[in-house]
Each structure stands twice: as structure tokens, then as C-alpha cells.
Design a protein around this motif. Structure first.
Motif, PDB file in Angstrom:
ATOM      1  N   ARG A  31       0.641  -1.131   0.004  1.00  0.00           N
ATOM      2  CA  ARG A  31       0.330  -0.511  -0.342  1.00  0.00           C
ATOM      3  C   ARG A  31       1.079   1.188  -0.291  1.00  0.00           C
ATOM      4  O   ARG A  31       1.503   1.422   0.773  1.00  0.00           O
ATOM      5  N   CYS A  33       1.316   5.940  -1.943  1.00  0.00           N
ATOM      6  CA  CYS A  33       1.068   6.252  -3.133  1.00  0.00           C
ATOM      7  C   CYS A  33       1.603   6.564  -3.612  1.00  0.00           C
ATOM      8  O   CYS A  33       2.553   7.525  -3.107  1.00  0.00           O
ATOM      9  N   ILE A  51      -1.885   8.244  -7.807  1.00  0.00           N
ATOM     10  CA  ILE A  51      -2.156   6.589  -8.064  1.00  0.00           C
ATOM     11  C   ILE A  51      -2.365   5.622  -6.406  1.00  0.00           C
ATOM     12  O   ILE A  51      -1.095   5.741  -5.449  1.00  0.00           O
ATOM     13  N   SER A  52      -3.288   4.770  -5.999  1.00  0.00           N
ATOM     14  CA  SER A  52      -3.433   4.074  -5.083  1.00  0.00           C
ATOM     15  C   SER A  52      -3.061   2.738  -4.900  1.00  0.00           C
ATOM     16  O   SER A  52      -3.046   2.633  -6.168  1.00  0.00           O
ATOM     17  N   SER A  55      -5.203  -0.527  -3.944  1.00  0.00           N
ATOM     18  CA  SER A  55      -5.951   0.115  -4.889  1.00  0.00           C
ATOM     19  C   SER A  55      -6.357   0.012  -6.368  1.00  0.00           C
ATOM     20  O   SER A  55      -7.225  -0.198  -7.170  1.00  0.00           O
ATOM     21  N   SER A  57      -6.738   2.805  -6.956  1.00  0.00           N
ATOM     22  CA  SER A  57      -7.775   4.394  -7.372  1.00  0.00           C
ATOM     23  C   SER A  57      -6.811   4.974  -8.382  1.00  0.00           C
ATOM     24  O   SER A  57      -5.435   5.078  -7.624  1.00  0.00           O
ATOM     25  N   THR A  58      -6.836   5.887  -8.569  1.00  0.00           N
ATOM     26  CA  THR A  58      -6.581   6.911  -9.752  1.00  0.00           C
ATOM     27  C   THR A  58      -6.861   8.309  -9.224  1.00  0.00           C
ATOM     28  O   THR A  58      -8.132   8.426  -8.993  1.00  0.00           O
ATOM     29  N   TYR A  59      -5.907   9.998  -9.599  1.00  0.00           N
ATOM     30  CA  TYR A  59      -6.461  10.597  -8.907  1.00  0.00           C
ATOM     31  C   TYR A  59      -6.093  11.545 -10.330  1.00  0.00           C
ATOM     32  O   TYR A  59      -4.596  11.484 -10.567  1.00  0.00           O
ATOM     33  N   SER A  71      -0.604   4.280 -14.501  1.00  0.00           N
ATOM     34  CA  SER A  71      -0.888   3.591 -14.313  1.00  0.00           C
ATOM     35  C   SER A  71       0.662   2.801 -13.739  1.00  0.00           C
ATOM     36  O   SER A  71       1.865   3.292 -13.035  1.00  0.00           O
ATOM     37  N   ARG A 103      -1.637   5.262   2.365  1.00  0.00           N
ATOM     38  CA  ARG A 103      -2.928   5.432   1.866  1.00  0.00           C
ATOM     39  C   ARG A 103      -2.443   6.947   0.803  1.00  0.00           C
ATOM     40  O   ARG A 103      -2.331   7.539   1.374  1.00  0.00           O
ATOM     41  N   CYS A 104      -3.278   7.133   0.334  1.00  0.00           N
ATOM     42  CA  CYS A 104      -3.107   8.110  -0.611  1.00  0.00           C
ATOM     43  C   CYS A 104      -4.306   9.461   0.455  1.00  0.00           C
ATOM     44  O   CYS A 104      -5.199   9.124   1.021  1.00  0.00           O
TER      45      CYS A 104
END
Length: 127
Positions: A31, A33, A51-52, A55, A57-59, A71, A103-104
Motif C-alpha cells: 500500500r 501512494c 495512484i493508490s 486499490s 484508484s487514480t486521481y 498507471s 494511503r493517498c
């Protein structure tokens, strides 16, 4: 010690594409970020994408949504930033940043939330 090495910066014409790479080493957390930031001459560093890594997840910053894509390739310990439809205002030095074993952050593009930074790679977009 966490190390980040960016590559892929170049000079391109407006409308062109580039892919930046960030090779990571020195940590093995699941895990994390990972973020891409950029800094143009005379301007503050700003977040572009994140990106996390657990998970996926992208921002994205509003200025790059729909044009940039972040990516990761876990096998290669590398994070990428695919940039399409480049604009003159995308000209900057691009930096990879890591927030290991966390985490992010809620403020996803807060520079103080990232502990490690690369040396940067230059992107120049011309007309």
C-alpha cells in the motif's frame, strides 16, 4: 532508502504524446501512494496525477483529466504517466513522488504528504 528515477521527458509539439516513467526502489510495501507533480519556471509545484498502489484508484488534476493517465507495473516497480494532447501549458519539469506504506492523502496533491521525490524530467511543448 526510497529512490525514484524519472525518465521519458522530451520536447514535443502541441498535440503530441509522451510517456514518463518512474522507476522505484528501496521499499516493498503493498500500500503506497504514488504521485506525479510538475513545476513550470516561476510557478509553484502542482499535482498532476496520483495512484493508490493497492486499490489502483487514480486521481487527476482538472487541468489534465481526459488527457493524462497514470498507471503502474508492479513487476517492474515502475509508475507511468501517459500524456496525450499535450498543450503549451504542460511545459514543466515533472517529478515523481512517493508516500510509502500509506494511503493517498485526502489532500491528494499536497506536496508535504509525499516523503520521497525524484530528480525530475523535463517536458517542453512547442507550437
Amino acid at each position: 532508502q526510497v529512490q525514484l528515477v524519472e525518465s521519458g521527458g522530451d520536447s514535443v509539439q502541441a498535440g503530441g504524446s509522451l510517456r514518463l516513467s518512474c522507476a522505484t526502489s528501496g521499499y516493498r510495501y503493498i500500500r503506497n501512494c504514488m504521485g506525479w507533480f510538475r513545476q513550470a519556471p516561476g510557478k509553484e509545484r502542482e499535482g498532476v496525477a496520483a495512484i493508490s498502489t493497492d486499490s489502483g484508484s487514480t486521481y487527476y488534476a482538472d487541468s489534465v483529466k481526459g488527457r493524462f493517465s497514470i498507471s503502474q507495473d508492479n513487476a517492474k516497480n515502475t509508475v507511468y504517466l501517459e500524456m496525450k494532447g499535450l498543450k503549451l501549458e504542460d511545459t514543466a519539469t515533472y517529478y515523481c513522488a512517493a508516500r510509502p506504506n500509506a494511503r493517498c492523502p485526502l489532500l491528494i496533491f499536497s506536496t508535504t504528504a509525499y516523503a520521497s521525490w525524484g530528480q525530475g524530467t523535463r517536458v517542453t511543448v512547442s507550437s
